[in-house]
Every structure is written in C-alpha cells, then in structure tokens.
Enzyme design. Sequence first.
Site, PDB file in Angstrom:
ATOM      1  N   ASP A 201       0.798  -1.222   0.000  1.00 31.03           N
ATOM      2  CA  ASP A 201       0.000   0.000   0.000  1.00 31.03           C
ATOM      3  C   ASP A 201       0.833   1.276   0.000  1.00 31.03           C
ATOM      4  O   ASP A 201       0.488   2.257  -0.663  1.00 31.03           O
ATOM      5  CB  ASP A 201      -1.005   0.008   1.160  1.00 31.03           C
ATOM      6  CG  ASP A 201      -0.377  -0.092   2.538  1.00 31.03           C
ATOM      7  OD1 ASP A 201       0.816  -0.468   2.659  1.00 31.03           O
ATOM      8  OD2 ASP A 201      -1.084   0.195   3.524  1.00 31.03           O
TER       9      ASP A 201
ATOM     10  N   GLY B 260       0.240   0.950  11.207  1.00 27.41           N
ATOM     11  CA  GLY B 260       1.634   0.522  11.155  1.00 27.41           C
ATOM     12  C   GLY B 260       2.500   1.660  10.663  1.00 27.41           C
ATOM     13  O   GLY B 260       2.054   2.801  10.554  1.00 27.41           O
TER      14      GLY B 260
END
Length: 169
Positions: free
Chosen positions: A75, A103
């Site tokens: 991503d 994250g």
Amino acid sequence: TPEAMLGRLAAAARKLMKQAGVPFERLIAVGAGAPGAVAWDSGVVNHAPNLGWSQVPMRAILERELGVPVVVENDVNLAVLAERWRGAAQGQQTCAYTTVGTGTGAGIIVDGVLHRGHHSMAGEISFLCMSPEHLDAQPAGWLESHASLKALTARAPRAARRDPARWLG
C-alpha cells in the site's frame, strides 16, 4: 479470513460501480494494495501482521472474485507512486514516502523506479530495530512498536480521545 475479507472487498467494488452507474463489464483490471510484505510478481501477501495475514494469495482470490486481471502491491509503494504521478513528488526521479498509521512504512523510488528490494521488503521500516538492547525483543524493539498510532496512543492515553490528525498541531 482473508478470503472472506477480499470477497467483501470485491462485493463493495461491484456495489460502488453500480451506484456510479458504471456497468461491471467495463471493469478491465484492478490494482490493490496490502499493508505488508507483498510479492508483487505473484500477488501473494507474504506477511501483513496488522491483518494477521501470512502467505495470502490476494491476486488469485481477487481475480476469482472479480473476473479481471489484478495487480497487488504494498500500500505504501502505491502511495509513493501516486505522489510521483499526481502529488508532491511530481517530476522527482528519487523520492521516499513514509506513513505512520496502524503501522509504519515507506515507499521508495530511485532513479524513477520503484525500489522493492530483494525480498519485496525495502520499505518495511516497521521492522527496524530501534537499538542494540532490543535485538532479541521483537516486536517490542521494532520501530512500529514505538512509532505507530497504536504505540503513540498507548503512551498518551488522553491524546487517543482526540483526532490523530491534530496530535501534532
């Protein structure tokens, strides 16, 4: 399960196309991002700890669900490509994009080419060990354990009640 989640994702894509008045037959390909180590050549998500995924054949599942070719990429790699295409990094041949959310991660472009590294983990900065005394303290010593939004809210519980976009302001 990953299969169920990706099935819901495919169903949502079909629903959005219908709501937009776009016939599903017009869909010719899909690009999909996953938060973690992705083998872009096979479309397998090798490791996505925040999803609890390991060795998930994301491309195969989405191709089966949608009936079109699918490209799967990390991503944050997609984010750096987008910034170079239409955003702050337009015209740049070498740039990096970092993110802090559930994250932590980075996307890297060197000489106009997305840099993935030998094992598709070049931007996986979440696994960086923060100091020598943390070498055996995984994941406690990883960058993500100190710098993700989850880690920051644990250290500042009052801030967790506010919008994360305003934490630094």
